[in-house]
Every structure is written in structure tokens, then in C-alpha cells.
Design a protein around this motif. Structure first.
Motif, PDB file in Angstrom:
ATOM      1  N   UNK A  44      -9.114 -13.339  49.478  1.00  0.00           N
ATOM      2  CA  UNK A  44     -10.137 -13.640  48.385  1.00  0.00           C
ATOM      3  C   UNK A  44     -10.283 -14.767  47.747  1.00  0.00           C
ATOM      4  N   UNK A  45      -8.976 -15.566  47.280  1.00  0.00           N
ATOM      5  CA  UNK A  45      -8.964 -16.448  46.332  1.00  0.00           C
ATOM      6  C   UNK A  45     -10.127 -17.853  47.078  1.00  0.00           C
ATOM      7  N   UNK A  46      -9.495 -18.293  47.982  1.00  0.00           N
ATOM      8  CA  UNK A  46      -9.842 -18.736  48.855  1.00  0.00           C
ATOM      9  C   UNK A  46     -11.823 -19.318  49.768  1.00  0.00           C
ATOM     10  N   UNK A  47     -11.468 -17.924  49.923  1.00  0.00           N
ATOM     11  CA  UNK A  47     -13.053 -16.761  50.254  1.00  0.00           C
ATOM     12  C   UNK A  47     -14.350 -16.972  48.501  1.00  0.00           C
ATOM     13  N   UNK A  48     -13.634 -17.393  47.641  1.00  0.00           N
ATOM     14  CA  UNK A  48     -14.202 -17.602  46.388  1.00  0.00           C
ATOM     15  C   UNK A  48     -14.755 -19.169  45.636  1.00  0.00           C
ATOM     16  N   UNK A  49     -13.509 -19.669  46.472  1.00  0.00           N
ATOM     17  CA  UNK A  49     -13.905 -21.069  46.584  1.00  0.00           C
ATOM     18  C   UNK A  49     -15.249 -22.098  47.436  1.00  0.00           C
TER      19      UNK A  49
END
Length: 84
Positions: A44-49
């Protein structure tokens, strides 16, 4: 020991990796060395970026999401160092 750890990193079209700069941080956003890259433990964190860059820089190619699989473990004996 049976282990399968999955981590995530972000890469741009030039093959550079996204680097976290922290609150008010400076320096380069993109680095050539994966050892300096921001590594996420959850997707999720990577997709948010990636979503943020796509929304704010729509003319640039979509960033690549890299899935890193860690399957090996090496135990490092710290006994001698601790007993000094």
C-alpha cells in the motif's frame, strides 16, 4: 529456517530507485543504488507513492513497482563483539 519475506521498491523509467527523504528532507528523490532506496514492507505504501506521482506528473511514464522476495537467512554470531 523456512522464510519468504516480500518487500516493495519503486523504480522510474531511467532505472533509478525512489528514496525517502523524511519530513522536510532534501537531497535527490531518485538514486541509482538500491541500498539507498526506500523499501516498503507493505504494498500500500509503495502504491500510494506511484499514485501521487501519476496524479501530480501525468506526462511522465507510470513508475514501476518492484516486488523483492527474500528467501534466504544468514545468522551472524555477535557473541564475540558483545563480550568485548
Amino acid at each position: 529456517m523456512d522464510i519468504n519475506l516480500v518487500l516493495y521498491a519503486i523504480r522510474n523509467e531511467k532505472g533509478q530507485f525512489f528514496r525517502a527523504k523524511g519530513y522536510g528532507g532534501g537531497g535527490n528523490t531518485w538514486v541509482d543504488d538500491i541500498n539507498k532506496a526506500k523499501i516498503d514492507g507493505k504494498i500500500g505504501g509503495a502504491r500510494g507513492v506511484i499514485t501521487w506521482f501519476a496524479n501530480n506528473f501525468p506526462k511522465y511514464p507510470t513508475l514501476e513497482l518492484l516486488k523483492l522476495s527474500v528467501t534466504g537467512v544468514e545468522v551472524i554470531d555477535e557473541t564475540v563483539r558483545i563480550n568485548k
